[in-house]
Scaffold this active site. Structure first.
Site, PDB file in Angstrom:
ATOM      1  N   THR A   1      -0.515   5.161  -4.836  1.00  0.00           N
ATOM      2  CA  THR A   1       0.714   4.923  -5.586  1.00  0.00           C
ATOM      3  C   THR A   1       0.649   5.639  -6.933  1.00  0.00           C
ATOM      4  O   THR A   1       1.603   6.311  -7.335  1.00  0.00           O
ATOM      5  CB  THR A   1       0.935   3.412  -5.797  1.00  0.00           C
TER       6      THR A   1
ATOM      7  N   ASP B   1      -9.230  -0.231   1.233  1.00  0.00           N
ATOM      8  CA  ASP B   1      -9.212   0.216  -0.169  1.00  0.00           C
ATOM      9  C   ASP B   1     -10.469  -0.260  -0.888  1.00  0.00           C
ATOM     10  O   ASP B   1     -11.154   0.509  -1.551  1.00  0.00           O
ATOM     11  CB  ASP B   1      -7.997  -0.363  -0.922  1.00  0.00           C
TER      12      ASP B   1
ATOM     13  N   ASP C   1       0.823  -1.192   0.000  1.00  0.00           N
ATOM     14  CA  ASP C   1       0.000   0.000   0.000  1.00  0.00           C
ATOM     15  C   ASP C   1       0.870   1.259   0.000  1.00  0.00           C
ATOM     16  O   ASP C   1       1.630   1.499   0.944  1.00  0.00           O
ATOM     17  CB  ASP C   1      -0.889  -0.055   1.249  1.00  0.00           C
TER      18      ASP C   1
HETATM   19  P1  ADP Z   1      -2.697   2.351  -6.203  1.00  0.00           P
HETATM   20  O1  ADP Z   1      -2.086   2.613  -4.851  1.00  0.00           O
HETATM   21  O2  ADP Z   1      -2.437   3.481  -7.138  1.00  0.00           O
HETATM   22  O3  ADP Z   1      -4.126   1.953  -6.131  1.00  0.00           O
HETATM   23  P2  ADP Z   1      -2.213  -0.385  -6.988  1.00  0.00           P
HETATM   24  O4  ADP Z   1      -0.966  -1.147  -6.726  1.00  0.00           O
HETATM   25  O5  ADP Z   1      -3.428  -0.742  -6.250  1.00  0.00           O
HETATM   26  O6  ADP Z   1      -1.867   1.144  -6.801  1.00  0.00           O
HETATM   27  O7  ADP Z   1      -2.476  -0.494  -8.567  1.00  0.00           O
HETATM   28  C1  ADP Z   1      -3.621   0.020  -9.149  1.00  0.00           C
HETATM   29  C2  ADP Z   1      -3.547  -0.024 -10.659  1.00  0.00           C
HETATM   30  O8  ADP Z   1      -3.512  -1.369 -11.151  1.00  0.00           O
HETATM   31  C3  ADP Z   1      -4.807   0.620 -11.216  1.00  0.00           C
HETATM   32  O9  ADP Z   1      -4.463   1.465 -12.279  1.00  0.00           O
HETATM   33  C4  ADP Z   1      -5.603  -0.587 -11.694  1.00  0.00           C
HETATM   34  O10 ADP Z   1      -6.494  -0.267 -12.740  1.00  0.00           O
HETATM   35  C5  ADP Z   1      -4.509  -1.511 -12.154  1.00  0.00           C
HETATM   36  N1  ADP Z   1      -4.951  -2.917 -12.272  1.00  0.00           N
HETATM   37  C6  ADP Z   1      -5.596  -3.665 -11.345  1.00  0.00           C
HETATM   38  N2  ADP Z   1      -5.855  -4.912 -11.826  1.00  0.00           N
HETATM   39  C7  ADP Z   1      -5.341  -4.966 -13.070  1.00  0.00           C
HETATM   40  C8  ADP Z   1      -5.269  -5.980 -14.088  1.00  0.00           C
HETATM   41  N3  ADP Z   1      -5.768  -7.183 -13.897  1.00  0.00           N
HETATM   42  N4  ADP Z   1      -4.660  -5.675 -15.255  1.00  0.00           N
HETATM   43  C9  ADP Z   1      -4.125  -4.446 -15.452  1.00  0.00           C
HETATM   44  N5  ADP Z   1      -4.149  -3.454 -14.529  1.00  0.00           N
HETATM   45  C10 ADP Z   1      -4.754  -3.693 -13.370  1.00  0.00           C
HETATM   46 MG    MG Z   2      -4.949   0.199  -5.289  1.00  0.00          MG
END
Ligand code: ADP
Ligand code: MG
Length: 501
Positions: A85, A366, A51
């Site tokens: 992030t 989240d 996170d």
């Molecule tokens: P944040 O702290 O920004 O939420 P995360 O590590 O949770 O960071 O990553 C979120 C990103 O990953 C978002 O842009 C989301 O749309 C993308 N994401 C989640 N699942 C998938 C997937 N299966 N394929 C591609 N991108 C994905």
């Molecule tokens: Mg996220």
């Protein structure tokens, strides 16, 4: 003059470097294939997390430029629960691109103006063209929860967790109203939604494990302490009478409780309760829970529709509710439920160790948050950074309309937006450039749902895969990143406070 100029740019360059360093730290955690970080907190405890907000909170950032980035992550978390992030990476890239513009002779003010213009255009396009409507669609909510969970510890139980989060938010109305209680032991699959309230307290004196009537009192049952510091001299006999009179008043008040709970039950009291009173009530099969926080009393009242009595004199009737006592990890908890209709929802999380449980809780926060954002605003976008790539394409198309040097800043802003899909792809071990070029190609052809294929590289239809996230999340990420970039760019000097001698 030259000296002043170089001092100016020095502050900017240092701030930008510090901000970029912070952003680099969290970069590898973005996306479904993002890695975790192991950190040691101030007390030497181990934290394993994916996170962004948690990592930044624990980082010991001392440079003011870096601190500003940490603040922006906090803002994003408090407004949207997720997307921290992304916000930080985007801010880092906006700053990096502005450095290149400096070198080409653009003044910070021109860059700020261009970025500001670009933000407005991008957000408008996001709302008008990219955002999709999510009216009454439970499947969308489930997909949104799943997207937030992907890549986290919670992923092992994604089906159960997504379902639990949506049910909890639907019941409670929003993420804030969902209580989360976690008990170490068991596995994630044993987590459940409890339609009642869990009070982290035990009876004063031991009793049975379940009762069916409750009473709520918003005061204490103790002898009143004199507020004035008065000294009175009493002989032994009067002292006895004085003490006994206090006790008698308390017991007579306690009689009201006994009358209201003729078949026994549990009385929840906000303040202290005298031990004699507890013993007297126990004889009448009434258990006392004392020092219950007022917020818990209110929650119990909402669930059971029981009145919260302000003083023991006011007590009229008790209410029907089931109180069950359970022990978890050597701590007793009271589970209170009723058949009345109410909106209280408590998520009971189970997990093997407290480390995993903490990360599970963060994941739930989240997921609950994004589900409630979609439920509230009724709109969402396809994830995987597609929204960012589409905003970039739109900006490139329209940058020329602005004209002048600000146009260069708008193009730099567009390039920076693509860092999100690029990083998601890179973290999955694929070539980010290939992914970005393929996404641009698809967008040009009017295919608006192709984003990074994290399994095999290249692009894939993410709408088919149900990778959805709240429109609000993307909007806020762009707004916050652009805002912090502008404030960092506007700083031309760092002035330390004079030390007091
Ligand atoms: P944040 O702290 O920004 O939420 P995360 O590590 O949770 O960071 O990553 C979120 C990103 O990953 C978002 O842009 C989301 O749309 C993308 N994401 C989640 N699942 C998938 C997937 N299966 N394929 C591609 N991108 C994905
Ligand atoms: Mg996220």
């Amino acid at each position: 003059m030259a000296e002043i100029e170089s001092k100016k740019s020095k502050a900017q360059i240092h701030n930008i470097r510090a901000a970029k360093t912070v952003s680099e730290t969290v970069k590898s955690t973005l996306g479904p294939m993002g890695m975790d970080k192991l950190m040691l907190d101030g007390g030497g405890n181990v934290i394993v997390t994916n996170d962004g907000a948690t990592i930044l909170r624990e980082l010991d950032v001392s440079h003011p430029g870096g601190k500003m980035i940490v603040e922006v992550a906090k803002t994003q978390e408090s407004l949207c629960y997720d997307g921290t992030t992304s916000t930080v990476i985007l801010a880092g890239q906006l700053l990096a691109n502005s450095e290149a513009l400096f070198e080409r002779g653009l003044h910070p003010n021109v860059i700020c103006r261009g970025y500001h213009e670009a933000t407005g255009m991008a957000i408008k396009y996001l709302k008008d063209e990219i955002s999709l409507s999510a009216e009454n669609c439970r499947d969308t909510l489930i997909a949104v929860a799943r997207t937030a969970i992907t890549g986290k510890t919670l992923e092992n139980a994604i089906d159960i967790v997504a379902e639990l989060c949506v049910s909890a938010v639907e019941k409670a109305g929003d993420a804030e109203s969902v209580k989360v209680v976690s008990f170490p032991g068991g596995s994630l699959e044993d987590s459940y939604l409890y339609s009642g309230s869990i009070v982290n307290k035990d009876y004063v004196l031991d009793g049975d494990d379940s009762y069916n009537n409750i009473l709520l009192i918003n005061t204490g049952l103790e002898n009143e302490k004199s507020e004035d510091n008065v000294q009175v001299q009493l002989d032994a006999k009067s002292y006895q009478t004085y003490k006994a009179s206090g006790k008698t008043t308390l017991i007579s008040l306690a009689k009201n409780i006994v009358e209201a709970l003729p078949k026994g039950g549990v009385v929840f009291v906000r303040d202290a309760v005298n031990d004699h009173v507890c013993a007297y009530l126990k004889k009448n099969n009434i258990m006392v829970v004392r020092r219950v926080p007022e917020s818990s009393l209110r929650a119990l009242s909402r669930i059971t529709k029981a009145s919260v009595y302000q003083t023991p004199d006011e007590i009229e009737t008790s209410s029907v509710a089931s109180v069950k006592r359970e022990k978890h990890n050597d701590v007793w908890y009271l589970f209170v439920e009723s058949k009345k209709k109410h909106n209280e929802a408590t998520l009971v999380l189970r997990g093997a160790t407290s480390h995993t449980l903490e990360e599970v809780e963060r994941g739930f926060d989240d997921a609950l948050g994004v589900v409630s954002l979609v439920l509230k605003n009724k709109n969402f976008v396809i994830g995987g950074g597609i929204a960012y790539a589409r905003m970039a394409a739109h900006l490139r198309q329209h940058a020329a309309q602005i004209g002048g040097r600000a146009q260069m800043a708008i193009e730099a802003f567009a390039d920076a937006l693509e860092i999100i899909p690029a990083t998601i792809s890179e973290n999955a071990g694929h070539d980010p450039l290939d992914t970005i070029l393929a996404m641009r190609h698809e967008i040009l052809r009017g295919n608006t749902s192709f984003g990074p294929n994290v399994e095999e590289g290249g692009v894939i239809d993410l709408a088919d895969m149900g990778v959805f996230e709240p429109t609000e999340l993307v909007k806020q990420a762009v707004l916050s990143a652009s805002e912090v970039t502008n404030s960092i760019l506007r700083i031309d000097d760092i002035v330390a406070r004079r030390q007091v001698e």
